[in-house]
Design a protein around this motif. Structure first.
Motif, mmCIF file in Angstrom:
data_model
loop_
_atom_site.group_PDB
_atom_site.id
_atom_site.type_symbol
_atom_site.label_atom_id
_atom_site.label_comp_id
_atom_site.label_asym_id
_atom_site.label_seq_id
_atom_site.Cartn_x
_atom_site.Cartn_y
_atom_site.Cartn_z
ATOM 1 N N ASP A 23 0.998 -0.872 -0.041
ATOM 2 C CA ASP A 23 -0.230 0.335 -0.220
ATOM 3 C C ASP A 23 0.668 1.223 -0.092
ATOM 4 O O ASP A 23 0.918 2.864 -0.537
ATOM 5 N N ALA A 24 2.158 1.061 0.916
ATOM 6 C CA ALA A 24 2.908 2.583 0.954
ATOM 7 C C ALA A 24 3.807 2.598 -0.325
ATOM 8 O O ALA A 24 3.554 3.980 -1.322
ATOM 9 N N ALA A 25 3.618 2.018 -0.716
ATOM 10 C CA ALA A 25 4.765 1.756 -2.181
ATOM 11 C C ALA A 25 3.397 2.105 -2.846
ATOM 12 O O ALA A 25 4.572 2.869 -4.212
ATOM 13 N N LEU A 26 2.314 1.509 -3.394
ATOM 14 C CA LEU A 26 1.562 2.100 -4.228
ATOM 15 C C LEU A 26 1.535 3.535 -4.468
ATOM 16 O O LEU A 26 1.240 4.243 -5.430
ATOM 17 N N ALA A 27 1.647 4.422 -2.971
ATOM 18 C CA ALA A 27 0.696 5.290 -2.967
ATOM 19 C C ALA A 27 2.100 6.134 -3.571
ATOM 20 O O ALA A 27 1.569 7.238 -4.185
ATOM 21 N N ALA A 28 3.219 6.008 -3.007
ATOM 22 C CA ALA A 28 4.710 6.689 -3.456
ATOM 23 C C ALA A 28 4.870 6.291 -5.060
ATOM 24 O O ALA A 28 5.239 7.263 -5.692
ATOM 25 N N GLY A 29 4.785 4.985 -5.225
ATOM 26 C CA GLY A 29 4.525 5.360 -6.873
ATOM 27 C C GLY A 29 4.216 6.737 -7.578
ATOM 28 O O GLY A 29 3.925 6.598 -8.863
ATOM 29 N N GLU A 30 2.500 6.731 -6.331
ATOM 30 C CA GLU A 30 1.618 7.476 -7.205
ATOM 31 C C GLU A 30 2.326 8.965 -7.601
ATOM 32 O O GLU A 30 2.178 9.772 -8.459
ATOM 33 N N VAL A 31 3.036 9.702 -6.703
ATOM 34 C CA VAL A 31 3.418 10.485 -6.543
ATOM 35 C C VAL A 31 4.700 10.452 -7.261
ATOM 36 O O VAL A 31 5.108 11.795 -8.011
ATOM 37 N N ILE A 32 5.782 9.658 -7.412
ATOM 38 C CA ILE A 32 6.409 9.631 -8.377
ATOM 39 C C ILE A 32 6.088 9.123 -10.141
ATOM 40 O O ILE A 32 7.022 10.560 -10.675
ATOM 41 N N LYS A 33 5.178 8.939 -10.095
ATOM 42 C CA LYS A 33 4.951 8.366 -11.731
ATOM 43 C C LYS A 33 4.344 10.105 -12.126
ATOM 44 O O LYS A 33 4.277 11.106 -13.776
ATOM 45 N N HIS A 34 3.777 10.828 -11.032
ATOM 46 C CA HIS A 34 3.100 12.094 -11.469
ATOM 47 C C HIS A 34 3.700 12.766 -11.334
ATOM 48 O O HIS A 34 3.735 13.920 -12.539
ATOM 49 N N ALA A 35 5.008 13.332 -11.123
ATOM 50 C CA ALA A 35 6.129 14.382 -10.960
ATOM 51 C C ALA A 35 7.067 13.978 -12.258
ATOM 52 O O ALA A 35 8.226 14.448 -12.185
ATOM 53 N N LYS A 57 11.058 13.306 -0.975
ATOM 54 C CA LYS A 57 11.311 13.494 1.032
ATOM 55 C C LYS A 57 9.602 13.277 0.907
ATOM 56 O O LYS A 57 9.741 13.072 1.647
ATOM 57 N N ALA A 58 8.746 14.043 -0.562
ATOM 58 C CA ALA A 58 7.616 13.819 -0.129
ATOM 59 C C ALA A 58 7.095 12.468 -0.139
ATOM 60 O O ALA A 58 6.434 11.506 0.396
ATOM 61 N N ALA A 59 7.481 11.852 -1.327
ATOM 62 C CA ALA A 59 7.548 10.224 -1.083
ATOM 63 C C ALA A 59 7.866 9.495 0.137
ATOM 64 O O ALA A 59 7.135 8.358 0.880
ATOM 65 N N GLU A 60 9.173 10.057 0.780
ATOM 66 C CA GLU A 60 9.323 9.012 2.016
ATOM 67 C C GLU A 60 8.564 9.051 3.006
ATOM 68 O O GLU A 60 8.195 8.632 3.610
ATOM 69 N N SER A 65 3.847 7.524 7.115
ATOM 70 C CA SER A 65 2.922 8.233 7.847
ATOM 71 C C SER A 65 1.994 7.076 7.375
ATOM 72 O O SER A 65 1.261 5.902 8.372
ATOM 73 N N ARG A 66 2.128 6.223 6.141
ATOM 74 C CA ARG A 66 1.077 4.752 6.212
ATOM 75 C C ARG A 66 1.452 3.905 6.726
ATOM 76 O O ARG A 66 0.780 2.998 7.949
ATOM 77 N N ILE A 67 2.867 3.486 6.840
ATOM 78 C CA ILE A 67 3.377 2.293 7.626
ATOM 79 C C ILE A 67 3.495 3.384 9.571
ATOM 80 O O ILE A 67 2.778 1.778 10.428
ATOM 81 N N PRO A 72 3.108 1.677 14.669
ATOM 82 C CA PRO A 72 3.638 2.528 15.628
ATOM 83 C C PRO A 72 4.589 2.922 16.171
ATOM 84 O O PRO A 72 5.673 3.226 16.839
ATOM 85 N N ASP A 73 4.703 0.951 16.844
ATOM 86 C CA ASP A 73 5.870 1.010 17.639
ATOM 87 C C ASP A 73 7.305 0.544 16.900
ATOM 88 O O ASP A 73 7.670 0.016 17.817
ATOM 89 N N HIS A 74 7.050 0.502 15.319
ATOM 90 C CA HIS A 74 8.012 -0.026 15.109
ATOM 91 C C HIS A 74 9.473 1.312 14.175
ATOM 92 O O HIS A 74 8.580 2.651 14.516
ATOM 93 N N ARG A 75 10.537 0.354 13.694
ATOM 94 C CA ARG A 75 11.571 1.339 13.441
ATOM 95 C C ARG A 75 11.913 1.777 12.207
ATOM 96 O O ARG A 75 11.319 1.155 11.331
#
Length: 325
Positions: A23-35, A57-60, A65-67, A72-75
């Protein structure tokens, strides 16, 4: 393409982790593809070959935030956040046994800047220091690679298998030139490539360590290696992809691979990996390049059928040199 979790992984013990990573990768992918085809504001990090954009920076931020919403307790160890820490004087990132996400939001930033389509988001998860989940997504070519420990590796839902090539002769090699531009590092890097390519069919440099490793998992390349890449985020997911596709992942010196070592070598067979290591161990390292893993840096991949969890944990925590395979 099938933008979902591969069916065999739906019941995997790490299915929840895989789902969130996809889910996180696909969401970031949309940001990258658009730009991708838009004008870009480019900044230099260490030099003119080491770039970052607002999209990195926006993708990270989006991935984290998605993960965090689910775990919330992961590093987290991310390329851009680690670069910021380095700028503030924190020179080394420490890996613990806690679940840790290793994120390269945009691997292949130079490709992105130039409109070269080999760009991706790479997300790996370690548990107990071992990589257990990997997701690599190229939104331009719409290729979604997914792997989970013991569950296989997949491209757009189809199971991956390495080439199986065993000899240097006839093998296609992948590598990267990196971002260092000092003479010492360049001489060492090109020296390694010269020694290997003289024995192999040809070499490809496509600008992304993560996609280079995925190419081995897919069988597009027979082998890949890189020394002195940016950090664990470059190789965590791709190395798991190779291992789960039946390939071999070692340190370039021939010992076991450690995700924090900034070095990786992958091949379509153990024989080919050992043949490459025999060449690479005779090559000089540059004075600024990362050497083989030291004491206490243990195994980062659990090879099915060879080691159980306790054995891996014991080797990771125990003293001694990294073992050879």
């Amino acid at each position: 393409m099938t933008k979902s979790i591969p069916t065999p992984l739906l019941s995997h013990k790490y299915a929840d982790y895989v789902s969130v990573a996809v889910d996180a990768a696909l969401a970031a992918g949309e940001v990258i593809k658009h730009a991708f085809k838009q004008p870009k504001k480019v900044e230099e990090k260490l030099n003119h070959a080491d770039l970052v954009t607002a999209t990195d920076k926006a993708a990270e931020d989006l991935i984290f935030s998605r993960i965090r919403r689910s775990f919330p307790d992961h590093r987290f160890i991310g390329e851009e956040s680690s670069a910021a820490a380095f700028a503030e004087g924190v020179s080394e990132v420490q890996l613990t046994d806690a679940p840790t996400w290793m994120v390269d939001p945009l691997d292949g930033t130079t490709n992105f800047v130039h409109g070269f389509p080999f760009v991706c988001t790479s997300i790996g998860l370690t548990v107990g220091g071992v990589v257990v989940v990997g997701v690599v997504y190229n939104p331009v070519l719409e290729e979604l690679f997914v792997a989970a420990e013991g569950g296989g590796a997949y491209l757009n839902g189809e199971r991956l298998t390495v080439s199986g090539r065993t000899q240097l002769t006839g093998a296609l090699l992948g590598t990267e030139v990196g971002t260092a531009r000092d003479d010492d590092t360049l001489d060492a890097m090109f020296g390694r490539v010269r020694q290997l390519v003289g024995r192999m069919r040809s070499v490809r440099c496509t600008g992304s360590c993560a996609l280079g490793l995925c190419s081995v998992a897919l069988g597009r390349c027979d082998a890949f290696f890189e020394i002195n890449f940016g950090g664990c985020w470059d190789a965590a997911a791709g190395a798991l992809m190779v291992s789960e596709a039946g390939g071999a992942v070692l340190d370039p010196a021939g010992g076991t691979w450690n995700v924090m070592a900034r070095r990786v070598m992958a091949a379509g067979s153990g024989d080919l990996a050992e043949a490459m290591a025999a060449v690479l161990t005779k090559c000089e390292l540059g004075s600024r390049e990362a050497g083989p893993p030291g004491k206490g840096m243990g195994v980062s991949l659990r090879v099915a059928g060879t080691e159980d969890e306790a054995a891996v944990k014991g080797e990771r925590e125990g003293p001694g040199e990294a073992r050879t395979e």
